[in-house]
Design an enzyme around this catalytic site. Sequence first.
Site, mmCIF file in Angstrom:
data_model
loop_
_atom_site.group_PDB
_atom_site.id
_atom_site.type_symbol
_atom_site.label_atom_id
_atom_site.label_comp_id
_atom_site.label_asym_id
_atom_site.label_seq_id
_atom_site.Cartn_x
_atom_site.Cartn_y
_atom_site.Cartn_z
ATOM 1 N N HIS A 16 24.289 -4.568 24.478
ATOM 2 C CA HIS A 16 23.657 -3.922 25.633
ATOM 3 C C HIS A 16 24.771 -3.312 26.466
ATOM 4 C CE1 HIS A 16 19.825 -6.057 24.837
ATOM 5 N NE2 HIS A 16 20.646 -6.962 24.324
ATOM 6 N N GLU A 197 14.716 -15.252 19.647
ATOM 7 C CA GLU A 197 15.901 -15.719 20.399
ATOM 8 C C GLU A 197 15.454 -17.006 21.102
ATOM 9 O OE1 GLU A 197 17.057 -13.160 23.672
ATOM 10 O OE2 GLU A 197 19.037 -14.084 23.875
ATOM 11 N N ASP A 276 26.046 -9.282 25.159
ATOM 12 C CA ASP A 276 26.462 -8.918 26.523
ATOM 13 C C ASP A 276 27.876 -9.487 26.750
ATOM 14 O OD1 ASP A 276 23.787 -7.849 27.647
ATOM 15 O OD2 ASP A 276 23.257 -9.773 26.733
HETATM 16 N N1 ADE Z 1 19.022 -8.014 27.718
HETATM 17 C C1 ADE Z 1 20.356 -8.108 27.634
HETATM 18 N N2 ADE Z 1 20.696 -9.108 26.818
HETATM 19 C C2 ADE Z 1 19.553 -9.661 26.341
HETATM 20 C C3 ADE Z 1 19.243 -10.712 25.458
HETATM 21 N N3 ADE Z 1 20.185 -11.447 24.861
HETATM 22 N N4 ADE Z 1 17.958 -11.005 25.228
HETATM 23 C C4 ADE Z 1 17.003 -10.290 25.824
HETATM 24 N N5 ADE Z 1 17.232 -9.283 26.668
HETATM 25 C C5 ADE Z 1 18.500 -8.955 26.919
HETATM 26 ZN ZN ZN Z 2 20.331 -8.668 23.235
#
Ligand code: ADE
Ligand code: ZN
Length: 315
Positions: A16, A197, A276
């Site tokens: 991201h 996730e 991230d």
């Molecule tokens: N936005 C940024 N990182 C994310 C993640 N790991 N899962 C969901 N949304 C996100």
């Molecule tokens: Zn992500």
Amino acid sequence: MYDWLNALPKAELHLHLEGSLEPELLFALAERNKIKLPWNDVEALRGAYAFNNLQEFLDLYYQGADVLRTEQDFYDLTWAYLLKCQAQNVIHTEPFFDPQTHTDRGIPFEVVLRGIRQALVDGEKQLGISHGLILSFLRHLSEEQAFETLEQAMPFRDAFIAVGLDSSELGHPPSKFQRVFAKARSEGLRCVAHAGEEGPPEYIWQALDLLKIERIDHGVRAIEDERLMQRIIDEQIPLTVCPLSNIKLRVFDDMRQHNILQMLERGVKVTVNSDDPAYFGGYVSENFAALHDSLGMTEAQARRLAQNSLEARLV
Ligand code: ADE
Ligand code: ZN
């Protein structure tokens, strides 16, 4: 071993751009845009990077993104990430951006896209890093709002290759976005989505069957459903796994419990990504290094993971 891992040619398929905003750049942009921050300095901000789950992280991530205001800001953000790619031999990247994080606070879509796009084009020319940009919808917002975002994006159709789905997973199943993904497909866009996730395997089934995605972002909870595992192995559907993210957001308690190598050995097309990196303590090479340090990843496994990332590219 770090240098060897760093030198492996690789692609990054789950990143991201807003999550690559390092505290130093965040402070510099706040000063440039005359924004008062709630943290005294970079160390105080870094100190706030302790999360119990995805939502706690997202709250800080959206707050951090507020310093991004001008086309130059988006350019600088993207360029800083591309320099990291160069340093880590990431030869191809397919980053996400979240337009709604910016348009909802009054930043025009084209300001965001132009800054990102120009940096990616310069990165290709000057650094030799190829790319495919992915427009990601925020799943905590409505499908109607995703449709509006897609509409705003259409004049810039050639600037991106796919749509994705991110933000708060629990309570926002892929089924909520079935129509807007169908519309994106009808425009020739490819589809990916975050699934599995924090959410259950059922969300991965929905992402595959209802959103018709080609690649699963995260997907680590697939291991709970044997029939799903068989499908992703048989169809060689890539998973973009983010080990350091999964520890920081407590998807696994400890890196020694991470299932990525178990999946690899079962024949799942898993890849290593940073998600991230500014918030989770490392870029792609640090993620590879963590698998070596905590899971005993071998050189042969590292080579297969890097090869998977090159094969799982959309473009
Ligand atoms: N936005 C940024 N990182 C994310 C993640 N790991 N899962 C969901 N949304 C996100
Ligand atoms: Zn992500």
